[in-house]
Design a protein around this motif. Structure first.
Motif, PDB file in Angstrom:
ATOM      1  N   ASP A 189       0.953  -0.980   0.003  1.00 31.97           N
ATOM      2  CA  ASP A 189       0.077  -0.067   0.008  1.00 31.97           C
ATOM      3  C   ASP A 189       0.635   1.257   0.064  1.00 31.97           C
ATOM      4  OD1 ASP A 189      -2.308  -1.356  -0.153  1.00 31.97           O
ATOM      5  OD2 ASP A 189      -2.792  -1.030   2.136  1.00 31.97           O
ATOM      6  N   GLU A 236       0.635   4.142  -2.909  1.00 29.77           N
ATOM      7  CA  GLU A 236       0.351   5.497  -2.644  1.00 29.77           C
ATOM      8  C   GLU A 236       1.536   6.335  -3.069  1.00 29.77           C
ATOM      9  OE1 GLU A 236      -2.272   6.763  -1.185  1.00 29.77           O
ATOM     10  OE2 GLU A 236      -3.375   5.003  -1.003  1.00 29.77           O
ATOM     11  N   ARG A 253      -6.039   7.213  -8.416  1.00 27.42           N
ATOM     12  CA  ARG A 253      -6.854   6.888  -7.357  1.00 27.42           C
ATOM     13  C   ARG A 253      -7.862   5.791  -7.375  1.00 27.42           C
ATOM     14  NH1 ARG A 253      -6.269   5.654  -2.595  1.00 27.42           N
ATOM     15  NH2 ARG A 253      -4.979   7.575  -2.139  1.00 27.42           N
ATOM     16  N   GLN A 254      -8.489   6.042  -8.609  1.00 27.28           N
ATOM     17  CA  GLN A 254      -9.596   5.193  -8.936  1.00 27.28           C
ATOM     18  C   GLN A 254      -9.011   3.534  -9.033  1.00 27.28           C
ATOM     19  OE1 GLN A 254     -11.292   7.633 -12.054  1.00 27.28           O
ATOM     20  NE2 GLN A 254     -13.164   7.650 -11.071  1.00 27.28           N
ATOM     21  N   HIS A 263      -6.383   2.492  -8.091  1.00 23.06           N
ATOM     22  CA  HIS A 263      -5.997   1.886  -6.599  1.00 23.06           C
ATOM     23  C   HIS A 263      -7.037   1.463  -5.837  1.00 23.06           C
ATOM     24  CE1 HIS A 263      -4.832   2.017  -2.368  1.00 23.06           C
ATOM     25  NE2 HIS A 263      -3.766   1.346  -2.825  1.00 23.06           N
ATOM     26  N   ASP A 264      -8.066   2.280  -5.783  1.00 20.48           N
ATOM     27  CA  ASP A 264      -9.393   1.769  -4.931  1.00 20.48           C
ATOM     28  C   ASP A 264      -9.997   0.445  -5.779  1.00 20.48           C
ATOM     29  OD1 ASP A 264      -8.886   3.618  -3.511  1.00 20.48           O
ATOM     30  OD2 ASP A 264     -10.401   5.155  -4.141  1.00 20.48           O
ATOM     31  N   ARG A 285      -7.959  -2.632  -4.912  1.00 20.77           N
ATOM     32  CA  ARG A 285      -8.121  -2.828  -3.694  1.00 20.77           C
ATOM     33  C   ARG A 285      -9.216  -3.568  -3.067  1.00 20.77           C
ATOM     34  NH1 ARG A 285      -7.590   2.058  -0.591  1.00 20.77           N
ATOM     35  NH2 ARG A 285      -9.932   2.031  -0.854  1.00 20.77           N
ATOM     36  N   GLU A 286     -10.458  -3.105  -3.737  1.00 21.98           N
ATOM     37  CA  GLU A 286     -11.589  -3.597  -3.716  1.00 21.98           C
ATOM     38  C   GLU A 286     -11.992  -4.901  -4.450  1.00 21.98           C
ATOM     39  OE1 GLU A 286     -14.216   0.059  -3.639  1.00 21.98           O
ATOM     40  OE2 GLU A 286     -12.822   0.975  -2.025  1.00 21.98           O
ATOM     41  N   CYS A 287     -11.399  -4.940  -5.611  1.00 21.66           N
ATOM     42  CA  CYS A 287     -11.880  -5.834  -6.377  1.00 21.66           C
ATOM     43  C   CYS A 287     -11.642  -7.359  -6.150  1.00 21.66           C
ATOM     44  CB  CYS A 287     -11.173  -5.532  -7.805  1.00 21.66           C
ATOM     45  SG  CYS A 287     -11.705  -6.721  -8.970  1.00 21.66           S
ATOM     46  N   TYR A 341     -16.262   2.364 -11.188  1.00 16.08           N
ATOM     47  CA  TYR A 341     -15.388   3.517 -10.925  1.00 16.08           C
ATOM     48  C   TYR A 341     -15.468   4.558 -12.200  1.00 16.08           C
ATOM     49  CZ  TYR A 341     -14.235   0.336  -7.183  1.00 16.08           C
ATOM     50  OH  TYR A 341     -14.248  -0.434  -6.052  1.00 16.08           O
TER      51      TYR A 341
END
Length: 113
Positions: free
Chosen positions: A14, A18, A53-54, A56-57, A60-62, A92
């Motif tokens: 992470d 970042e 950012r999208q 990364h999110d 991370r959530e997939c 997204y």
């Protein structure tokens, strides 16, 4: 498999992610007057910088059966292209076109394999 831009080593995936996102923000239009933290990505004037950012999110959530980072966090792979286009992209992005997604990745320095 898509390889993300290289970054200096950090202690966790992470942190490396970042750091890569922060570098992309700086390279793609951060004028120095804004906070360098990633919350500035939601400002309308930096709308184009929301992609890192999208991404990364999204990753991370997939679900790992659809798309996932590799073990060291240096690249990711879309495992199930159909599910990725039908289920993940609409959450997204305003499009569900995989080629458009790939063009965005290329614009931010990702390279496909």
């Amino acid at each position: 498999m898509c390889q993300k831009p290289t970054s200096t080593s950090s202690s966790t995936n992470d942190e490396r992610i970042e750091e890569s996102i922060s570098k992309l923000v700086q390279q793609n239009g951060n004028d120095g007057d804004r906070d360098s933290d990633l919350s500035s990505l939601v400002r309308p004037t930096t709308r184009k910088l929301m992609f890192p950012r999208q991404l990364h999110d999204l990753l991370r959530e997939c679900d790992d059966e659809i798309a996932t980072w590799n073990r060291n966090g240096s690249s990711f792979m879309i495992v199930d292209h159909v599910a990725f286009v039908q289920e993940v992209l609409p959450k997204y992005f305003r499009h569900t076109n995989l080629d458009s997604f790939k063009r965005q990745l290329n614009a931010y320095g990702f390279q496909g394999r």
